[in-house]
Motif scaffolding. Structure first.
Motif, PDB file in Angstrom:
ATOM      1  N   LEU A  16       0.843  -1.186   0.022  1.00 47.99           N
ATOM      2  CA  LEU A  16       0.087  -0.048  -0.201  1.00 47.99           C
ATOM      3  C   LEU A  16       0.798   1.259  -0.082  1.00 47.99           C
ATOM      4  CD1 LEU A  16      -2.801  -0.915   2.403  1.00 47.99           C
ATOM      5  CD2 LEU A  16      -3.079  -0.661  -0.027  1.00 47.99           C
ATOM      6  N   ALA A  17       2.033   1.245   0.687  1.00 46.04           N
ATOM      7  CA  ALA A  17       2.925   2.228   0.577  1.00 46.04           C
ATOM      8  C   ALA A  17       3.260   2.474  -0.703  1.00 46.04           C
ATOM      9  CB  ALA A  17       3.984   2.343   1.780  1.00 46.04           C
ATOM     10  N   ALA A  18       3.788   1.447  -1.358  1.00 44.30           N
ATOM     11  CA  ALA A  18       4.296   1.506  -2.623  1.00 44.30           C
ATOM     12  C   ALA A  18       3.275   1.900  -3.652  1.00 44.30           C
ATOM     13  CB  ALA A  18       4.800   0.159  -3.356  1.00 44.30           C
ATOM     14  N   VAL A  19       1.982   1.553  -3.578  1.00 36.39           N
ATOM     15  CA  VAL A  19       1.078   2.076  -4.402  1.00 36.39           C
ATOM     16  C   VAL A  19       0.765   3.628  -4.169  1.00 36.39           C
ATOM     17  CG1 VAL A  19      -1.744   2.064  -4.367  1.00 36.39           C
ATOM     18  CG2 VAL A  19      -0.476  -0.051  -4.472  1.00 36.39           C
ATOM     19  N   ALA A  20       0.807   4.022  -2.920  1.00 35.92           N
ATOM     20  CA  ALA A  20       0.878   5.510  -2.725  1.00 35.92           C
ATOM     21  C   ALA A  20       1.972   6.152  -3.456  1.00 35.92           C
ATOM     22  CB  ALA A  20       0.686   5.675  -1.396  1.00 35.92           C
ATOM     23  N   GLY A  21       3.254   5.544  -3.459  1.00 40.99           N
ATOM     24  CA  GLY A  21       4.482   6.092  -3.941  1.00 40.99           C
ATOM     25  C   GLY A  21       4.143   6.251  -5.567  1.00 40.99           C
ATOM     26  N   ASN A  22       3.852   4.986  -6.331  1.00 42.80           N
ATOM     27  CA  ASN A  22       3.475   5.288  -7.439  1.00 42.80           C
ATOM     28  C   ASN A  22       2.321   6.237  -8.129  1.00 42.80           C
ATOM     29  OD1 ASN A  22       4.960   2.688  -7.909  1.00 42.80           O
ATOM     30  ND2 ASN A  22       3.215   1.331  -7.972  1.00 42.80           N
ATOM     31  N   GLU A  23       1.526   6.274  -7.099  1.00 41.82           N
ATOM     32  CA  GLU A  23       0.408   7.519  -7.333  1.00 41.82           C
ATOM     33  C   GLU A  23       0.952   8.886  -7.427  1.00 41.82           C
ATOM     34  OE1 GLU A  23      -3.708   4.837  -6.676  1.00 41.82           O
ATOM     35  OE2 GLU A  23      -2.407   5.958  -4.678  1.00 41.82           O
ATOM     36  N   ARG A  24       1.829   9.009  -6.489  1.00 42.34           N
ATOM     37  CA  ARG A  24       2.387  10.399  -6.331  1.00 42.34           C
ATOM     38  C   ARG A  24       3.582  10.475  -7.322  1.00 42.34           C
ATOM     39  NH1 ARG A  24       3.102   8.783  -0.828  1.00 42.34           N
ATOM     40  NH2 ARG A  24       4.961   7.965  -1.340  1.00 42.34           N
ATOM     41  N   GLN A  25       4.060   9.598  -7.879  1.00 49.12           N
ATOM     42  CA  GLN A  25       5.129   9.541  -9.122  1.00 49.12           C
ATOM     43  C   GLN A  25       4.342  10.117 -10.365  1.00 49.12           C
ATOM     44  OE1 GLN A  25       7.680   6.419  -9.682  1.00 49.12           O
ATOM     45  NE2 GLN A  25       9.233   7.917 -10.710  1.00 49.12           N
ATOM     46  N   ILE A  26       3.237   9.310 -10.652  1.00 47.62           N
ATOM     47  CA  ILE A  26       2.316   9.413 -11.899  1.00 47.62           C
ATOM     48  C   ILE A  26       1.640  10.951 -11.709  1.00 47.62           C
ATOM     49  CG2 ILE A  26       2.393   7.031 -12.467  1.00 47.62           C
ATOM     50  CD1 ILE A  26      -0.311   7.032 -11.697  1.00 47.62           C
ATOM     51  N   ALA A  27       1.676  11.386 -10.616  1.00 46.62           N
ATOM     52  CA  ALA A  27       0.565  12.671 -10.521  1.00 46.62           C
ATOM     53  C   ALA A  27       1.480  13.747 -11.048  1.00 46.62           C
ATOM     54  CB  ALA A  27       0.200  12.691  -9.149  1.00 46.62           C
ATOM     55  N   GLY A  28       2.677  13.485 -11.313  1.00 49.14           N
ATOM     56  CA  GLY A  28       3.545  14.740 -11.629  1.00 49.14           C
ATOM     57  C   GLY A  28       3.757  14.571 -13.259  1.00 49.14           C
ATOM     58  N   PRO A  29       4.486  15.331 -13.557  1.00 42.69           N
ATOM     59  CA  PRO A  29       5.044  15.319 -15.202  1.00 42.69           C
ATOM     60  C   PRO A  29       5.701  14.041 -15.352  1.00 42.69           C
ATOM     61  CG  PRO A  29       6.439  16.608 -14.199  1.00 42.69           C
ATOM     62  CD  PRO A  29       5.687  16.259 -13.326  1.00 42.69           C
ATOM     63  N   ARG A  30       5.382  13.525 -16.770  1.00 41.49           N
ATOM     64  CA  ARG A  30       6.199  12.487 -17.249  1.00 41.49           C
ATOM     65  C   ARG A  30       7.805  12.479 -17.039  1.00 41.49           C
ATOM     66  NH1 ARG A  30       9.036  11.070 -22.072  1.00 41.49           N
ATOM     67  NH2 ARG A  30       9.051   9.330 -22.617  1.00 41.49           N
ATOM     68  N   PRO A  31       8.084  11.331 -16.390  1.00 48.03           N
ATOM     69  CA  PRO A  31       9.780  11.550 -16.379  1.00 48.03           C
ATOM     70  C   PRO A  31      10.555  11.515 -17.573  1.00 48.03           C
ATOM     71  CG  PRO A  31       8.690   9.718 -15.114  1.00 48.03           C
ATOM     72  CD  PRO A  31       7.772  10.081 -15.876  1.00 48.03           C
ATOM     73  N   GLU A  32      11.754  12.104 -17.855  1.00 41.72           N
ATOM     74  CA  GLU A  32      12.533  12.344 -18.560  1.00 41.72           C
ATOM     75  C   GLU A  32      13.039  11.040 -19.306  1.00 41.72           C
ATOM     76  OE1 GLU A  32      12.921  15.137 -20.562  1.00 41.72           O
ATOM     77  OE2 GLU A  32      11.377  16.001 -19.335  1.00 41.72           O
ATOM     78  N   SER A  33      13.450   9.942 -18.320  1.00 39.59           N
ATOM     79  CA  SER A  33      13.910   8.979 -18.771  1.00 39.59           C
ATOM     80  C   SER A  33      13.327   7.709 -17.996  1.00 39.59           C
ATOM     81  CB  SER A  33      15.513   8.908 -18.414  1.00 39.59           C
ATOM     82  OG  SER A  33      15.827   8.655 -16.824  1.00 39.59           O
ATOM     83  N   SER A  34      13.425   6.373 -18.445  1.00 40.46           N
ATOM     84  CA  SER A  34      12.815   5.338 -17.911  1.00 40.46           C
ATOM     85  C   SER A  34      13.428   5.047 -16.567  1.00 40.46           C
ATOM     86  CB  SER A  34      12.888   4.197 -18.742  1.00 40.46           C
ATOM     87  OG  SER A  34      14.181   3.711 -19.067  1.00 40.46           O
TER      88      SER A  34
END
Length: 167
Positions: A16-34
């Motif tokens: 669940l902590a990782a799910v929240a981290g994933n959601e925070r990450q995708i809430a921002g702009p697309r990362p520049e690199s994979s």
């Protein structure tokens, strides 16, 4: 290692902590690199698949052999749902590869949010129904070892996350 309900619940907290981290990450702009996304996706994948393996061995398989028919049916249904979720997770990884394009980023975000919600819902369902049925009331002794197929699944997903291609 034989684990029990407390350890499975700890795995749920980490997922669940990782799910929240994933959601925070995708809430921002697309990362520049994979590379920015790959490490988190791989950590999440390992945690999720390890949990699936542990839960199948510790909770689902024993409850599928429970003498209470309704409990055995719940566990059988839960394993089928877990397998569907695993297949959908693998399809998600294959669909998006190592990094969605700029044009596809909004679709990736929507798909990822939906998948994260399914994982949250599954964890809630497990804790509110299946976990209360432990210990399993079986005629067998011992606990099954985790299924090693999850290791192979993880290796395939890792290739897609880091290399953008299926093995």
């Amino acid at each position: 290692m034989i684990i029990g309900a407390p350890e499975l619940l700890d795995e749920h907290r980490r997922i669940l902590a990782a799910v929240a981290g994933n959601e925070r990450q995708i809430a921002g702009p697309r990362p520049e690199s994979s590379a920015e996304l790959a490490a988190k996706r791989w950590t999440f994948t390992r945690e999720l698949l390890a949990h699936f393996a542990n839960e199948e061995a510790t909770l689902l398989r024993p409850l599928m052999n429970d003498r209470r028919p309704h409990v055995a049916a719940m566990a059988t249904k839960a394993l089928a749902e877990q397998n569907r979720l695993l297949n959908d997770f693998k399809d998600h990884v294959r669909r998006w590869g190592s990094l969605a394009s700029e044009a596809e980023w909004p679709d990736y975000v929507r798909a990822t949010r939906a998948l994260m919600q399914r994982i949250r819902t599954r964890i809630h369902h497990e804790e509110s129904s299946l976990y209360s049925q432990l210990p399993a009331q079986t005629n067998r002794r011992g606990v099954a070892e985790p299924d090693t197929r999850y290791v192979g699944e993880a290796a395939q997903i890792r290739n897609v996350i880091f290399d953008g291609k299926a093995a």
